[in-house]
Scaffold this active site. Structure first.
Site, short mmCIF file in Angstrom:
data_model
loop_
_atom_site.label_atom_id
_atom_site.label_comp_id
_atom_site.label_asym_id
_atom_site.label_seq_id
_atom_site.Cartn_x
_atom_site.Cartn_y
_atom_site.Cartn_z
N TYR A 1 -71.92 125.42 -34.80
CA TYR A 1 -71.46 124.12 -35.26
C TYR A 1 -72.49 123.49 -36.06
CZ TYR A 1 -70.25 119.21 -34.76
OH TYR A 1 -70.14 117.92 -34.91
N ASP A 2 -73.59 123.73 -35.98
CA ASP A 2 -74.73 122.81 -36.78
C ASP A 2 -74.67 123.66 -38.23
OD1 ASP A 2 -75.46 121.45 -34.78
OD2 ASP A 2 -77.35 122.67 -34.24
N SER B 1 -57.64 90.85 -19.39
CA SER B 1 -58.15 91.42 -18.28
C SER B 1 -57.37 91.48 -17.05
CB SER B 1 -59.02 90.39 -18.07
OG SER B 1 -58.60 89.09 -17.68
N GLU C 1 -55.69 104.74 -12.24
CA GLU C 1 -56.64 105.24 -13.19
C GLU C 1 -58.01 104.96 -12.68
OE1 GLU C 1 -55.65 103.87 -17.20
OE2 GLU C 1 -53.81 104.55 -17.04
N LYS D 1 -61.48 103.09 -12.99
CA LYS D 1 -61.81 102.11 -13.23
C LYS D 1 -63.41 102.39 -14.24
CE LYS D 1 -62.12 96.97 -13.43
NZ LYS D 1 -63.15 97.05 -13.96
N ASP E 1 -66.85 102.20 -15.72
CA ASP E 1 -67.74 101.16 -15.81
C ASP E 1 -68.37 101.07 -17.27
OD1 ASP E 1 -69.08 98.67 -15.13
OD2 ASP E 1 -70.14 99.64 -13.49
N ARG F 1 -63.96 93.48 -26.87
CA ARG F 1 -62.97 92.69 -26.47
C ARG F 1 -63.17 91.13 -26.62
NH1 ARG F 1 -62.40 90.03 -21.58
NH2 ARG F 1 -60.15 89.53 -21.05
N GLU G 1 -62.01 102.68 -22.95
CA GLU G 1 -63.56 102.23 -22.43
C GLU G 1 -64.83 103.15 -23.24
OE1 GLU G 1 -63.08 99.86 -20.48
OE2 GLU G 1 -64.89 99.41 -19.38
N TYR H 1 -57.04 104.36 -22.67
CA TYR H 1 -56.12 104.24 -21.49
C TYR H 1 -55.11 103.37 -22.00
CZ TYR H 1 -59.46 100.43 -20.78
OH TYR H 1 -60.44 99.52 -20.94
N LYS I 1 -51.47 100.37 -12.46
CA LYS I 1 -50.63 100.04 -13.48
C LYS I 1 -49.16 100.69 -13.09
CE LYS I 1 -54.03 100.77 -17.01
NZ LYS I 1 -54.71 101.62 -17.96
N LYS J 1 -61.39 96.92 -6.64
CA LYS J 1 -62.74 97.15 -6.93
C LYS J 1 -63.13 97.65 -5.64
CE LYS J 1 -64.50 94.98 -10.37
NZ LYS J 1 -64.99 93.81 -10.36
N CYS K 1 -107.03 98.57 3.24
CA CYS K 1 -106.13 99.11 3.85
C CYS K 1 -105.75 98.29 4.98
CB CYS K 1 -106.66 100.43 4.17
SG CYS K 1 -105.39 101.35 5.39
N CYS L 1 -106.92 99.99 8.27
CA CYS L 1 -108.46 100.52 8.57
C CYS L 1 -109.24 99.49 8.01
CB CYS L 1 -108.63 102.03 8.38
SG CYS L 1 -108.66 102.21 6.48
N CYS M 1 -105.43 104.33 0.32
CA CYS M 1 -106.63 104.21 1.04
C CYS M 1 -107.28 105.47 1.16
CB CYS M 1 -105.90 103.86 2.60
SG CYS M 1 -107.44 104.27 3.91
N CYS N 1 -108.66 106.86 8.66
CA CYS N 1 -107.78 106.09 8.66
C CYS N 1 -106.73 106.09 9.68
CB CYS N 1 -106.98 105.52 7.31
SG CYS N 1 -105.75 104.38 7.25
S1 IVH Z 1 -56.69 98.52 -18.45
C1 IVH Z 1 -54.60 94.81 -19.06
N1 IVH Z 1 -57.62 100.79 -17.57
O1 IVH Z 1 -61.54 96.93 -16.70
C2 IVH Z 1 -54.93 96.01 -19.08
N2 IVH Z 1 -58.80 98.78 -18.07
O2 IVH Z 1 -61.20 94.27 -15.32
C3 IVH Z 1 -56.56 96.02 -19.05
N3 IVH Z 1 -61.33 99.19 -17.52
O3 IVH Z 1 -61.59 94.83 -19.67
C4 IVH Z 1 -57.12 97.12 -19.21
N4 IVH Z 1 -61.16 101.21 -16.77
O4 IVH Z 1 -63.05 97.15 -19.47
C5 IVH Z 1 -57.67 99.37 -18.06
N5 IVH Z 1 -58.38 102.67 -16.80
C6 IVH Z 1 -58.70 101.28 -17.19
C7 IVH Z 1 -60.06 100.75 -17.31
C8 IVH Z 1 -60.06 99.53 -17.63
C9 IVH Z 1 -62.01 100.24 -16.88
C10 IVH Z 1 -62.11 97.93 -17.62
C11 IVH Z 1 -61.66 97.28 -19.06
C12 IVH Z 1 -60.99 96.11 -18.64
C13 IVH Z 1 -61.38 95.68 -17.11
C14 IVH Z 1 -60.92 94.96 -16.51
#
Ligand code: IVH
Length: 671
Positions: free
Chosen positions: A35-36, A81, A112, A114, A116, A135, A173, A225, A290, A314, A408, A411, A426, A431
């Site tokens: 690749y390099d 959101s 899906e 979520k 982080d 966002r 994300e 996503y 969803k 959550k 200590c 002791c 110590c 001790c």
């Molecule tokens: S869908 C209306 N799908 O979670 C649809 N969000 O609390 C909005 N996030 O701001 C997003 N994984 O940063 C969606 N598989 C996923 C996600 C996801 C992480 C985050 C995203 C969003 C926040 C919403």
């Protein structure tokens, strides 16, 4: 170069393809070196013919330093959101609302992970990445185009057979893999820089760098996503189909997405992923549920910023803030002063936490943690809860910096903290706290395995002065033990039997049990096997010890120092008198050579050596060839078309080398 434009185009296609296989499909087909080489050739070609350089060339991932603030990035369709659900009941309520609005019919969902990280919207015009924004408030974010371009799993050009869509906003994300995070922090520590706190903040900070090179160094990743605007192509019918389309366009989508026919199936997923989340190479904080049917999504619409067609489930938090009531100190077996936090009781992930580790004095100093502070406490899985740091906003004006005691707590002798060490200790060998810990350790399962002598009894034995050191254990008898409170006939009988049985455990277990600094169970077994008797070990020189495979300078010095101490040799002598076995079968010496003790994995086609020839070179140099990559692998020798083993090595951070390296290391000349 006769046909430079064609060559540049071919190179770009090959590099894009390699990137896609590596970062999106997770199934690389060419070795890093190959690749390099391709990338280098393209860079040189573009330098010689600047007119061939295009904005979507893979050489253009890292752009110029940003001048001033980020420009505003307007979202054509708002980035929504999500409302949260915290338990099964709330998920069922969500499903009921959806089904009611849908006319009481069955509704299928896509579940899906979520991720982080932080969400971003990527704009493609005529198939090329033209802009990318965070966002922000949902309507306007920061224009972070230059930084998003450095993310290898973001295609600079869409992969389409025919015409690309005229315009598409791909949302997803930006996140950081745990393995990339660990590698980055290891590098920072090696450079004497402060490590980053967690992958999420590192990814968020990474996207906000003014210098794209600094973003590139964080090796961020992207999962797609959703789409915002979509023009010039037939839109998909369902979320499931949308994910498929995104994959076909060259995006990484999370492989754990599930299609669920009912809310019961969705609920089954929540338990499964909460269990499995620690095994993933990225952090997730829940699931996103969803509605699959996109027409129904449209029909359901949104209330304010939250769509009615999706919800975030959550997981229970694994961190919490609470008040630090006090800092107390334990004295460890080797005399280390181990500070711990006494907390106002707080629920974390269903468990009440009222104590947490503070690691060491250095951690408290660096984070400036003070008694009375509000502190952030985390508890991941089964590990001991720990105090991450203070929430400074809540600090009382009169809170004083914490000072570890200078004497200590057990002791009262002065403690020492050597330059360069994070732990204060110590150093008083007699001790009582250390005595208790040494005795407890000697009796643990991996050492002499004397069941019955745990925390409580070890403390009683020391306090009553029946036992001062580990050799005294063998002088215990019925009468002496009977003087201790709450020890019945039967318990005493069992205890004496366990003590008697422990005499035969052998040298390795004794060495480990003695608690010599840096001599854990593995090193104890190595030393016992190489020296055979405690006397041979006690009289060994530093050089003798260093000849043992796996024994380094630090360990060797510690062993020499241990046996140079009269008090220690006396304990050993008394163990011998007590009939404790102090020998071990000698093990055959390990092979010698530049690869002695190293496990090597061969993968792909090497330029000149056959698999057997390469294996022979490795064995002749003292190494071992294994077919599977694991944490124990020392090197992966990769050739052309190396596959999953290469990917595994990269993910574990195992050095990948080529045939030339192997030849050089084993001293074989080129044929
Ligand atoms: S869908 C209306 N799908 O979670 C649809 N969000 O609390 C909005 N996030 O701001 C997003 N994984 O940063 C969606 N598989 C996923 C996600 C996801 C992480 C985050 C995203 C969003 C926040 C919403």
């Amino acid at each position: 170069m006769p046909d430079a434009p064609a060559r540049a185009q071919a190179l770009r296609a090959q590099i894009d393809d390699a990137n896609y296989r590596y970062h999106v499909l997770d199934a690389p087909e060419i070795a890093d070196v190959a690749y390099d080489a391709l990338l280098r050739e393209l860079i040189e070609l573009e330098e010689a013919h600047p007119e061939l350089r295009t904005a979507d060339s893979p050489t253009q991932r890292v752009g110029a330093v940003q001048a001033g603030k980020f420009a505003a990035y307007e979202h054509i369709r708002p980035m929504l959101s999500l409302a949260n659900a915290f338990d099964e009941e709330e998920l069922r309520a969500f499903d009921e609302r959806v089904r009611k609005l849908a006319g009481e019919r069955d509704v299928a969902y896509v579940v899906e992970l979520k991720i982080d990280g932080l969400s971003a919207s990527l704009r493609y015009d005529d198939g090329r990445l033209s802009a990318a924004g965070t966002r922000g408030n949902g309507s306007v974010g920061d224009d972070v185009t230059a930084n998003v371009r450095t993310v290898r799993s973001v295609p600079l050009r869409l992969r389409t057979e025919g015409e690309p869509p005229a315009h598409i906003d791909v949302r997803g994300e930006v996140y950081m893999r745990k393995s990339d995070f660990a590698r980055l922090n290891a590098r920072r520590l090696a450079e004497g820089r402060e490590p980053f706190a967690n992958p999420r903040n590192t990814a968020a900070g990474g996207l906000r760098q003014v210098d794209p090179q600094a973003t590139a160094e964080r090796s961020l990743s992207f999962f797609a996503y959703a789409v915002g605007a979509f023009e010039g192509a037939t839109p998909p019918q369902s979320q499931w189909e949308l994910l498929e389309r995104l994959r076909a366009l060259g995006f990484a989508t999370n492989p754990h997405a599930q299609r669920c026919a009912t809310i019961d199936e969705v609920i089954a997923c929540t338990a499964r992923f909460d269990r499995e989340r620690d095994a993933l190479d990225y952090d997730i904080d829940g699931l996103v549920v969803k509605v699959d049917d996109l027409a129904l999504q449209e029909q359901l619409g949104a209330v304010g910023k939250d769509p009615r067609w999706a919800i975030a489930y959550k997981f229970r938090a694994r961190e919490a803030t609470t008040r630090l009531l006090d800092i107390r100190v334990n004295v460890g077996r080797t005399g280390t002063l181990n500070p711990y936090a006494v907390l106002e009781p707080v629920q974390i992930g269903g468990v009440t936490v009222q104590m947490a580790t503070l690691h060491n004095e250095e951690h408290i100093e660096r984070k400036d943690i003070r008694i009375g502070d509000l502190v952030l406490v985390v508890r991941a899985g089964d590990v001991i809860p720990k105090v991450v740091g203070p929430i400074l906003a809540g600090r009382a004006a009169d809170a004083l910096p914490y000072r570890l005691p200078t004497v200590c707590p057990s002791c009262d002798e002065p403690v020492e903290r050597l330059a360069g060490e994070v732990m204060a200790r110590c150093v008083n060998w007699t001790c009582p706290a250390q005595r208790v810990e040494r005795i407890r350790h000697f009796c643990t399962r991996g050492a002499m395995d004397i069941e019955g002598i745990g925390d409580t009894l070890a403390a009683q034995l020391v306090e009553s002065e029946l036992v001062r050191d580990v050799a005294d254990i063998y002088a215990l008898d019925r009468d002496r033990l009977a003087t201790l409170p709450r020890l019945g006939e039967k318990t005493i009988g069992n205890l004496l039997a366990a003590i008697a049985a422990s005499r035969a455990r052998g040298l390795a277990r004794v060495l480990y049990g003695l608690g010599i600094r840096f001599v854990g169970a593995t090193n104890a077994a190595i030393l016992a096997g190489d020296f055979g008797t405690v006397d041979a070990l006690a009289t060994a020189s530093l050089e003798d010890l260093l000849r043992s495979d796996g024994i380094g300078e630090e360990i060797a010095k510690s062993v020499v120092a241990f046996f140079a101490n009269r008090a220690n040799t006396e304990v050993v002598a008394r163990l011998r008198t007590a009939g404790v076995e102090l020998t071990a079968p000698l093990r055959p010496r390990e092979p010698v050579g530049p690869l002695a003790g190293k496990t090597i994995v061969l993968t792909g086609t090497l330029p000149t050596l056959t698999r057997d020839e390469a294996a022979e070179l490795v064995t002749a140099a003292g190494g071992k060839v294994s077919s599977a990559v694991s944490k124990k692998t020392a090197y992966v020798v990769a050739g052309e078309e190396a596959g999953s083993k290469l990917a595994k090595a990269e993910s574990l951070g195992i050095p990948v080398v080529d045939e030339a390296w192997l030849r050089e290391t084993v001293g074989a000349s080129e044929r």
